[in-house]
Write a protein that holds these residues in place. Structure first.
Motif, mmCIF file in Angstrom:
data_model
loop_
_atom_site.group_PDB
_atom_site.id
_atom_site.type_symbol
_atom_site.label_atom_id
_atom_site.label_comp_id
_atom_site.label_asym_id
_atom_site.label_seq_id
_atom_site.Cartn_x
_atom_site.Cartn_y
_atom_site.Cartn_z
ATOM 1 N N ALA A 148 1.450 37.835 20.583
ATOM 2 C CA ALA A 148 1.711 37.556 21.993
ATOM 3 C C ALA A 148 1.549 36.064 22.250
ATOM 4 O O ALA A 148 0.536 35.477 21.871
ATOM 5 N N VAL A 149 2.551 35.467 22.876
ATOM 6 C CA VAL A 149 2.566 34.025 23.111
ATOM 7 C C VAL A 149 2.810 33.765 24.595
ATOM 8 O O VAL A 149 3.807 34.225 25.150
ATOM 9 N N SER A 150 1.891 33.032 25.221
ATOM 10 C CA SER A 150 2.046 32.698 26.635
ATOM 11 C C SER A 150 2.784 31.384 26.828
ATOM 12 O O SER A 150 3.304 31.112 27.896
ATOM 13 N N GLY A 151 2.799 30.566 25.792
ATOM 14 C CA GLY A 151 3.380 29.239 25.895
ATOM 15 C C GLY A 151 2.326 28.166 26.036
ATOM 16 O O GLY A 151 2.620 26.976 25.948
ATOM 17 N N SER A 200 -2.050 29.863 22.381
ATOM 18 C CA SER A 200 -1.160 30.815 21.717
ATOM 19 C C SER A 200 -0.156 30.109 20.800
ATOM 20 O O SER A 200 0.212 30.642 19.761
ATOM 21 N N ALA A 221 7.339 36.238 17.698
ATOM 22 C CA ALA A 221 6.655 35.802 18.913
ATOM 23 C C ALA A 221 7.099 36.709 20.043
ATOM 24 O O ALA A 221 8.289 36.949 20.235
ATOM 25 N N THR A 235 6.769 37.473 24.206
ATOM 26 C CA THR A 235 6.365 36.945 25.505
ATOM 27 C C THR A 235 6.945 37.843 26.605
ATOM 28 O O THR A 235 7.895 38.578 26.367
ATOM 29 N N ASN A 262 8.221 37.839 30.659
ATOM 30 C CA ASN A 262 8.560 37.115 31.867
ATOM 31 C C ASN A 262 8.111 37.960 33.056
ATOM 32 O O ASN A 262 8.655 39.043 33.288
ATOM 33 N N HIS A 263 7.151 37.484 33.817
ATOM 34 C CA HIS A 263 6.584 38.260 34.920
ATOM 35 C C HIS A 263 7.312 38.046 36.243
ATOM 36 O O HIS A 263 6.856 38.497 37.273
#
Length: 66
Positions: free
Chosen positions: A34-37, A41, A60, A62, A64-65
């Motif tokens: 899991a990569v948040s940026g 991470s 990777a 991720t 987008n919320h």
């Protein structure tokens, strides 16, 4: 003093986490991270890319919320 590198600590943590699930690194053909940026991470992703055997695909993940 014996200081472990970040990559050594990442590998130890990965092996521990897999063993907790009764899985060996030798059993894996891909691993998702899991990569948040953020810096944490991205550092983890880079470390895994450096230490994993090339036979294991690193993915990777991720979300987008928006």
């Amino acid at each position: 003093m014996n200081m472990k590198s970040f990559e050594e600590k990442v590998l130890e943590g990965l092996i521990y986490s897999l063993s907790d699930s009764k899985v060996s690194l030798d059993d894996c053909n891909s691993i998702g991270v899991a990569v948040s940026g953020g810096a944490d991470s991205i550092s983890l992703l880079c470390a895994l890319n450096n230490i994993l055997p090339k036979s294991i695909t690193l993915k990777a993940v991720t979300v987008n919320h928006n």
